[in-house]
Design an enzyme around this catalytic site. Structure first.
Site, short mmCIF file in Angstrom:
data_model
loop_
_atom_site.label_atom_id
_atom_site.label_comp_id
_atom_site.label_asym_id
_atom_site.label_seq_id
_atom_site.Cartn_x
_atom_site.Cartn_y
_atom_site.Cartn_z
N SER A 43 5.47 0.22 -9.97
CA SER A 43 5.92 -1.25 -10.26
C SER A 43 6.54 -1.71 -11.73
O SER A 43 7.46 -2.10 -11.92
CB SER A 43 4.86 -2.06 -9.88
N HIS A 73 3.71 3.11 -2.27
CA HIS A 73 2.57 2.33 -1.40
C HIS A 73 2.80 2.74 0.32
O HIS A 73 2.06 2.91 0.81
CB HIS A 73 2.72 0.88 -1.44
N ASP A 106 -1.86 7.71 -9.77
CA ASP A 106 -2.93 7.07 -10.75
C ASP A 106 -4.19 8.12 -10.49
O ASP A 106 -5.21 7.83 -9.70
CB ASP A 106 -3.54 5.80 -10.27
N ASN A 140 4.10 -5.68 -4.89
CA ASN A 140 5.26 -5.23 -5.47
C ASN A 140 5.39 -3.79 -4.80
O ASN A 140 5.68 -2.89 -5.73
CB ASN A 140 5.36 -5.23 -6.91
N GLN A 196 -8.06 7.25 -11.69
CA GLN A 196 -8.25 6.33 -10.69
C GLN A 196 -8.85 6.86 -9.25
O GLN A 196 -9.87 6.50 -8.78
CB GLN A 196 -7.11 5.18 -10.49
#
Ligand code: PAF
Length: 279
Positions: free
Chosen positions: A188, A37, A152, A32, A155
């Protein structure tokens, strides 16, 4: 662009590139694909001989009540976007390829300390699901560098620590958060928002900016600042999980002089949004 659906085929191609001495940049995703990205793919270009991306909605990082089944899957348009961004290989495994024995007894990669608060507290198991799949993907793709978005934030910092702790020969590169015109961080999950919620969602960015401006202006009452920002979001209809100011690297509460990041997670209806801003 090569489209590879299983580990064996992937490893054969990687071996061939390695034998030719070619370096590999890697952008792991759950598909997605949005501008966030794609900016990572752009950042990766010209940094290695080959660009590899993966699309895999990783069941291990979703909690039992989370959106694994409804997570948007848009494989065809994702592959087109990867191709347009000069990706050399798209790795598109199924769950059977990455978890042939299922999830119950699988070895888990747990990164201590940094995962014990924030997302680690509100989404138990999530970060361990991420570190485990990322290490598995690193072992398969054997990249020289890998790219993650700062959106993120925890992360990214966790993966950076894992790579350092385990001496993985991979450079971790972080890409800046890409935002919509009103400041909402691209995700997303934004598409779960209805029209009113979508308008309200930009307040996360407004509050982050306000806190960062206050800190720049010399305000050191961090707890008061985050309480006020959190209250403002609550008044707009959010249910706030956390709004906090941390040391950028450890994500502990900061000591004076530490480099800072402001992090927030909040629900709007059934959608959970996270965002952050470095000071
Ligand atoms: O950020 C993501 O999309 C995922 O957490 C990742 C890194 C691809 C692991 O599944």
């Amino acid at each position: 662009m090569l489209q590879v659906h299983n580990n064996k085929e992937l490893m054969a191609q990687i071996r061939e590139w390695k034998q030719l001495g070619q370096s590999i940049a890697f952008v792991p995703t759950m598909g997605n694909l949005h501008q966030g990205h794609l900016s990572l793919l752009q950042l990766a270009q010209n940094q290695a001989d080959k660009l590899v991306s993966s699309i895999f909605v990783n069941p291990m990082q979703f909690g039992p009540k989370e959106d694994l089944d409804s997570y948007p899957r848009t494989l065809k348009q994702d592959c087109k976007a990867l191709m347009e961004h000069r990706c050399d290989l798209a790795f598109l495994p199924g769950t059977q390829d990455l978890y042939p024995q299922g999830l119950d007894q699988i070895t888990q990669v747990e990164v201590p300390d940094i995962t014990e608060r924030l997302e680690g507290k509100f989404r138990p198991g999530h970060l361990t699901g991420v570190s485990t799949i990322v290490l598995k993907l690193f072992n398969l793709v054997q990249p020289d560098l890998a790219l993650f978005g700062k959106k993120d934030y925890q992360q990214w910092r966790m993966i950076d620590k894992m790579v350092h702790d385990l001496n993985l020969p991979i450079d971790i590169i972080a890409g800046e958060t890409v935002r919509e015109a009103d400041g909402l961080a691209m995700s997303s999950r934004n598409q779960y928002l209805d029209r009113d919620q979508r308008r309200t969602a930009a307040n996360i960015y407004q509050q982050l900016q306000w806190v960062v401006q206050q800190i720049h202006a010399g305000n050191e009452h961090f707890e008061e600042l985050t309480t006020l920002a959190s209250k403002a979001l609550t008044d707009f209809g959010f249910k706030v999980d956390y709004f906090t100011i941390c040391n950028r690297r450890s994500l502990h509460l900061p000591n004076p002089g530490d480099p800072l990041v402001v992090l927030v997670a909040a629900h709007l209806g059934n959608t959970r949004l996270i965002d952050n801003m470095e000071v």
